[in-house]
Design a protein around this motif. Sequence first.
Motif, mmCIF file in Angstrom:
data_model
loop_
_atom_site.group_PDB
_atom_site.id
_atom_site.type_symbol
_atom_site.label_atom_id
_atom_site.label_comp_id
_atom_site.label_asym_id
_atom_site.label_seq_id
_atom_site.Cartn_x
_atom_site.Cartn_y
_atom_site.Cartn_z
ATOM 1 N N ILE A 169 -3.033 -0.094 -10.534
ATOM 2 C CA ILE A 169 -2.375 -0.939 -9.535
ATOM 3 C C ILE A 169 -1.580 -2.051 -10.219
ATOM 4 O O ILE A 169 -0.467 -2.378 -9.803
ATOM 5 C CB ILE A 169 -3.408 -1.517 -8.543
ATOM 6 C CG1 ILE A 169 -3.901 -0.384 -7.656
ATOM 7 C CG2 ILE A 169 -2.811 -2.638 -7.717
ATOM 8 C CD1 ILE A 169 -4.616 -0.817 -6.412
ATOM 9 N N VAL A 209 2.520 2.557 -4.899
ATOM 10 C CA VAL A 209 1.479 1.529 -4.965
ATOM 11 C C VAL A 209 0.694 1.496 -3.652
ATOM 12 O O VAL A 209 -0.538 1.404 -3.648
ATOM 13 C CB VAL A 209 2.077 0.139 -5.265
ATOM 14 C CG1 VAL A 209 1.003 -0.931 -5.188
ATOM 15 C CG2 VAL A 209 2.702 0.130 -6.634
ATOM 16 N N ALA A 213 -3.250 2.135 -3.393
ATOM 17 C CA ALA A 213 -4.127 1.117 -2.815
ATOM 18 C C ALA A 213 -4.981 1.716 -1.702
ATOM 19 O O ALA A 213 -6.182 1.441 -1.599
ATOM 20 C CB ALA A 213 -3.291 -0.044 -2.285
#
Lengths: 351, 460
Positions: A169, A209, A213
Amino acid sequence: MTAAEGVLAIMWVGLTAYALFGGADFGAGFWELLAGGTERGRAPRRLIEHSIGPVWEANHVWLIFVLVVLWTSFPPAFAAIASTLYIPLTLAALGMIARGSAFAFRHSVDQPALQQLFGASFAFSSVATPFFLGTIAGAVASGRVPPGIATGDVISSWLNPTSVLGGVIAVGVCAFLAGVYLCADAQRGDDTTLVEYFRVRALVSAVVVGAVALAGIAVLRVDAAALFDGLISRGLPLIIASAAAGIGAIVSLARRRFGMARVAAALAVTAVIWGWALAQFPYLLQPQLTIAAAAAPAATLRAMLISLVVGAALLVPSLIFLFTLFQRAEASTAITPSGRTARPPRPGPRR
Amino acid sequence: MDALGMGGSGGMFTLALPPDLLHARMQMALSLGWHIVVACFGVAFPPMALFAEWRAHRAQDQDMNALARTWAKALGVLFAVGAVSGTILSFEMGMLWPGLMARFGQIYGFPFTLEGFAFFIEAIFVGVYLYGWDRLPPRLHLLSGFPMIAAGVAGAFFVVAANGWMNTPTGFEIRDGQVMNVDPWAGLLNPSTAAQSVHMILAAIMVTGFCVASVYAVGMLRAGTSGPSRYHRLGLLVPLTVAAITAPIQIVVGDWIANMVAAHQPAKLAALEALYPSGTHVPLSFGGIYLDGKLVGAIQIPDGLSLLIHHDPGGFVPGLDRVPAQLRPPVNLTHLSYDLMVAIGFALLALAAWLGWAWWRHRDIPRSAWFLRAVALSGAAAVTALEAGWTATEVGRQPWIVYQILLTRDAVSTAPGLRIGFYLVLAVYIVLTVMTVYVLRRLARVPEATIAPQELETTP
Ligand code: HDD
Ligand code: HEM
Ligand code: HEM
């Protein structure tokens, strides 16, 4: 709020600034790595170089700021983190050395082969360094750093699902931020091809991303239960805010509103960082060391608060001066001491 | 705060030597010894570059302009490697010496916080200075250099204050193994701070001045019969003058710092002088080898040390016999490093006097090629004095990391495998050194021709 919490909050502001500014500098290196061969990658490289050149050193110091505040105000926490996690810290430090020196050296040599070597070293370490920093965040967040000196496992503390997630991340967020910021920089330089180039990349990284997540939620649930509980209770509003801001960034990118995208992207990252803080409050090192237990004595905290206020009074205007100077379109009629006029306008650096 | 939050293991005093103590010390010494050289340029190069820029602007002097830009460019490179090599230092404080940070971060860490702000401001204004060259009006550009200078000097002051605290710790009490009554301001202004920081800042000026001058001395020697250009002469003269003025002051400050050591760190003073028997009428010793309490082969000035410290030939000086054997620092390394520093200090003073004499007589640098050869060596000599001085300071404090409070071996990390980290760091520093030297040599060889110091290849 106690004095200790106040100092910690200021430190967290520093960490956020490091993520937003230093992170974007790392991300710029990520895009360099993917920019392709010398010819193909020339234009994006040049924009990147131009954007981060004047500011990367200042952005880097946010990390030092976080470290010194941590070790003075919460000494046992710093000792525990640095001794248990010395391996990723060493690797991150070496990455920073490779990156900073390669970036500086690249300006100063003119042989293409060496420029390429330094460029590659810059780009590669720009990806490796945030990864290791992310594993460190994962280690702390998942409660794998017990208090005491090197009491945690020096390997599994940072090689575990949460840490790897943190590392991935971190790299992704850096790339995303850089992509978004660079769009606006390219736009200021009136280079539509470059604008589109980075717009596509920013969009792709935003989606990636976001997906990581989402998948990460499952990882945290299994691997970092305490953090997970905190995130879905106290931290929840911020996590939702982050998701909303992330979507806002994607929409702004799609509509080519780059100023807006910049703000939204920064908000998305900020919300996650503060969500993490809320999730593990009041622990500095879950599940044993609280903020109050780790805090330095009152005299030290007082001295810290005084210096942080005085320091900020010097620092903030200086930072504003730096960024506005390089953000402004060229005031380019300045005469150099040799009497030459400065070069015609170029794409201005970001921020 | 619970017993310093130290949890179960890693308690106050361990008995066996930790396995990687030696590697931790070597890693610390390597990275500090490396950082300090570039850090000197971060402190003292900005004022020199700024001076050249000011002359260039005032007198429309093309050579000064070229010098200013070349120096700014070198400064850019050195500042970048200084910043990254400083970063690993701050990691190492915790990776290698968690026992120091856990217990004393609350005092020892404080000057580093102030240092953090100073370097922040320095980094900001270095950015402004290097990249603002053609964006700011000349006067404003010159002005933007001043925060950079002030922050560099302030940073050096704070960080040396932290080191001074290790030598003469103040600002706390220890009761029942607990650190009490902490006063970080008193820690910052410990007895060593003033003398050490002044000595260090002067050393930074000398290192920068002699090193830069030596580059141009080599250039002038190469130029041979065709005669040196004005550019080279100025490049030699400006930094050399600054360094030459500093050299005598440094010796006076050296005496001050030696007296400070005598007052507060008797064991270190005895090691610096390789003095075993305590007594009056103690001689001053140069060189020699210390063997079982005797200094063999040294040159001695009778009553010298007593005179220097007490201004009285009968002054009493405590020797190593007063220090329990296991608490004595390594004597030979401390003593010889110290003597090396002092010897170089006087040699550089002689060089400065040579320059002063020639200037007084005929307003010119000495005409002899030997002078240029000496200047060419002076940079390396100043760096050697710097390293030797730090070696004397740090090794002379052993076996303490905090003098008479905390042993180095109790501060070191107990994590397994530290030695691998050391070898890795060593390898990276070797590459970094080679690259830095290579890049700087190229910068020295190609006089500045580009427009902005940092923007070689963006010219359309
Ligand atoms: C260019 C470098 C240079 C030169 C020419 C000198 N020094 Fe030095 N000296 C340093 C660079 C240095 C240093 C590397 O900067 C040290 C290490 C710690 C410090 O604060 O300064 C130091 C430390 C140091 C110490 C130990 C301080 C301590 O342990 O706290 C003493 C006693 C002296 N010096 C004395 C002298 C004398 C008497 C000199 C006269 C010739 C001299 N120095 C020249
Ligand atoms: C402000 C600056 C400095 C600080 C805060 C500092 C701090 C430390 C610390 C924490 C250690 C490890 C513990 C110990 O061995 O006592 C150490 C060791 C050491 N440092 Fe420094 N240091 C500084 C500057 C320097 C510089 C510039 C050098 C240059 C050569 C240096 C040389 C060494 C050496 C040789 C050791 C190993 C000593 C030994 O173990 O025998 N130090 N220093
Ligand atoms: C006598 C000793 C020291 C002096 C004079 C000194 C000086 C400097 C200077 C002038 C800089 C700015 C960069 C440059 O100009 O090259 C710098 C950077 C730095 N130093 Fe040192 N330093 C010393 C020792 C240390 C020690 C012991 C530490 C940490 C434990 C340290 C940590 C740092 C850090 C973190 C930076 C980077 C700040 C930035 O990014 O700008 N320094 N140092």
